[in-house]
Design an enzyme around this catalytic site. Structure first.
Site, mmCIF file in Angstrom:
data_model
loop_
_atom_site.group_PDB
_atom_site.id
_atom_site.type_symbol
_atom_site.label_atom_id
_atom_site.label_comp_id
_atom_site.label_asym_id
_atom_site.label_seq_id
_atom_site.Cartn_x
_atom_site.Cartn_y
_atom_site.Cartn_z
ATOM 1 N N HIS A 145 0.814 -1.225 0.000
ATOM 2 C CA HIS A 145 0.000 0.000 0.000
ATOM 3 C C HIS A 145 0.845 1.273 0.000
ATOM 4 O O HIS A 145 0.327 2.355 -0.272
ATOM 5 C CB HIS A 145 -0.924 0.040 1.218
ATOM 6 C CG HIS A 145 -2.003 -1.006 1.212
ATOM 7 N ND1 HIS A 145 -2.867 -1.170 0.157
ATOM 8 C CD2 HIS A 145 -2.347 -1.952 2.135
ATOM 9 C CE1 HIS A 145 -3.715 -2.166 0.422
ATOM 10 N NE2 HIS A 145 -3.411 -2.660 1.607
ATOM 11 N N HIS A 183 -6.614 -6.861 -0.684
ATOM 12 C CA HIS A 183 -6.730 -5.412 -0.831
ATOM 13 C C HIS A 183 -5.915 -4.942 -2.034
ATOM 14 O O HIS A 183 -4.939 -5.585 -2.421
ATOM 15 C CB HIS A 183 -6.269 -4.737 0.468
ATOM 16 C CG HIS A 183 -6.972 -5.288 1.672
ATOM 17 N ND1 HIS A 183 -6.366 -6.156 2.562
ATOM 18 C CD2 HIS A 183 -8.253 -5.151 2.091
ATOM 19 C CE1 HIS A 183 -7.243 -6.515 3.493
ATOM 20 N NE2 HIS A 183 -8.396 -5.932 3.232
HETATM 21 ZN ZN LIG Z 1 -4.407 -6.974 2.568
#
Ligand SMILES: [Zn+2]
Length: 377
Positions: A145, A183
């Site tokens: 991320h 994600h």
């Molecule tokens: Zn994740």
């Protein structure tokens, strides 16, 4: 015979994420009782111990990590961000947050995050020298991320991105990043968004994290148009949907791109018992997906497939997913099988839905934009 490298270090478990109540920073006067941050060492400790207890560790080539240098980090991060993490992690009791309120910087986390990125660097170096065929770095903190200038989603430095640039430095110029964490791999996508020498492919739960990120129309920009692929699968997607996405999008994309190296952002939080997503993969799913990716690596790039641990927050089930993954990566099995296989079989039997098929087809329509003749940056 494949030779599989393995990176782990006790310091990875010492990254201190503090007393958040799951995701929420403790704030007693606001009614948030201190507890344990959801990104804590336990799942990772249990993965490592199962790798050891199963006997698999003895079949792996253990590779010692080192700390990534500032020069290596600043191939993907801006210098002021790297210095911010360093300064914060020197504070007694740790620093603030890396950027989004969910990503604590513990005391010493700067050095630990450098050791995580450096673990990936050492695996890539070993693969480039043909000392190993493939490998897995069981690291904390995670990385996918983190953008050039901001940490988020528990991530400080983007280890996968650092590893990709390191590979290019060693002459492995075309790098594909497959990200099956539940994600969106937003940080990796952002870092390479305009760069056709790094193909990013993310399979994830639609609209999960980061919010409003990872849609199919995010397809790269400028020279990188076509070299970011996203498959935002609906909540509840499981074995059939992920395997269909592998066959319809991931494998054909890799075949078109013809990478010199495949990196895997290896999150297990699309597992059926994970608290941070609502997907339904089982240990058998991860085994089957890994078999496909290993096959692609052997077909396209001498087997070079290097995986970085990302998410996976069920301390009890994640280790069996990780063991299945690593057995398949190494081309072996152990005496340990998924103890919940019978319980999860019903989830895995869920057939492909028209909604899942439609989004996979939407992503597959973008494949012709991938050329095999782009120059490396
Ligand atoms: Zn994740």
């Amino acid at each position: 015979m494949r030779t599989t490298g393995y990176v782990f270090h006790p310091e990875y478990l010492w990254h201190d994420t503090g007393t958040s109540a799951g995701l929420m920073p403790a704030h007693p006067t606001a009614g948030i009782q201190p507890a344990v941050h959801i990104e804590n060492p336990e799942a990772k400790r249990r993965i490592h111990e199962l790798i050891h207890a199963s006997g698999l560790l003895g079949e792996l080539v253990v590779i010692e990590p080192r700390r990534a240098t500032v020069a290596e980090l600043t191939r993907v991060h801006i210098d002021t961000y790297v210095q911010h993490i360093k300064t914060q992690s020197e504070l007694r009791g740790g620093g603030g947050d890396a950027g989004d309120g969910f990503s604590p910087i513990g005391r010493g986390s700067y050095d630990i995050a450098r050791l995580a990125a450096g673990g990936l660097i050492e695996l890539v170096t070993a693969a480039a020298q043909d000392d190993i065929t493939n490998g897995y770095a069981l690291v904390r903190p995670p990385g996918h991320h983190a953008t050039a200038a901001q940490g988020m989603g528990f991530c400080l430095f983007n280890s996968i991105a650092v590893a990709a640039r390191h590979a290019q430095h060693l002459g492995l110029t075309r790098v594909a990043v497959v990200d099956w964490d539940a994600h969106h791999g937003n940080g990796t996508q952002a870092i390479f968004n305009d760069d056709p020498s790094v193909l990013t492919i993310s399979l994830h739960q639609a609209g999960c994290f980061p919010p409003d990120s990872g849609w199919t129309h995010e397809n790269g920009i400028g020279d990188g148009l076509g070299y970011a692929l996203n498959v935002p699968l609906p909540p509840g997607s499981g074995h059939a949907a992920y395997l269909h996405a592998m066959h319809q999008v991931v494998l054909p994309a890799l075949d078109r791109f013809a990478p010199d190296l495949i990196l895997l952002a290896n999150g297990f939080d699309a597992g059926v018992f994970d608290p941070l997503a609502r997907q339904m993969l089982t240990a058998a799913s991860f085994r089957d997906m890994t078999r496909l990716l290993v096959g692609a690596a052997e077909r396209l790039c001498h087997g070079r497939l290097i995986a970085a641990h990302e998410g996976g927050y069920s301390p009890f089930y994640t280790p069996y997913c990780a063991l299945a993954f690593l057995e398949e990566l190494a081309g072996t099995t152990t005496h340990v099988t998924d103890p919940l296989a019978a319980v999860v079989a019903g989830y895995a039997a869920e057939p492909l839905t028209p909604q899942q098929e439609a989004v996979i087809e939407e992503a597959a329509q973008l494949l012709p934009r991938i050329q095999t003749t782009v120059a490396a940056s």
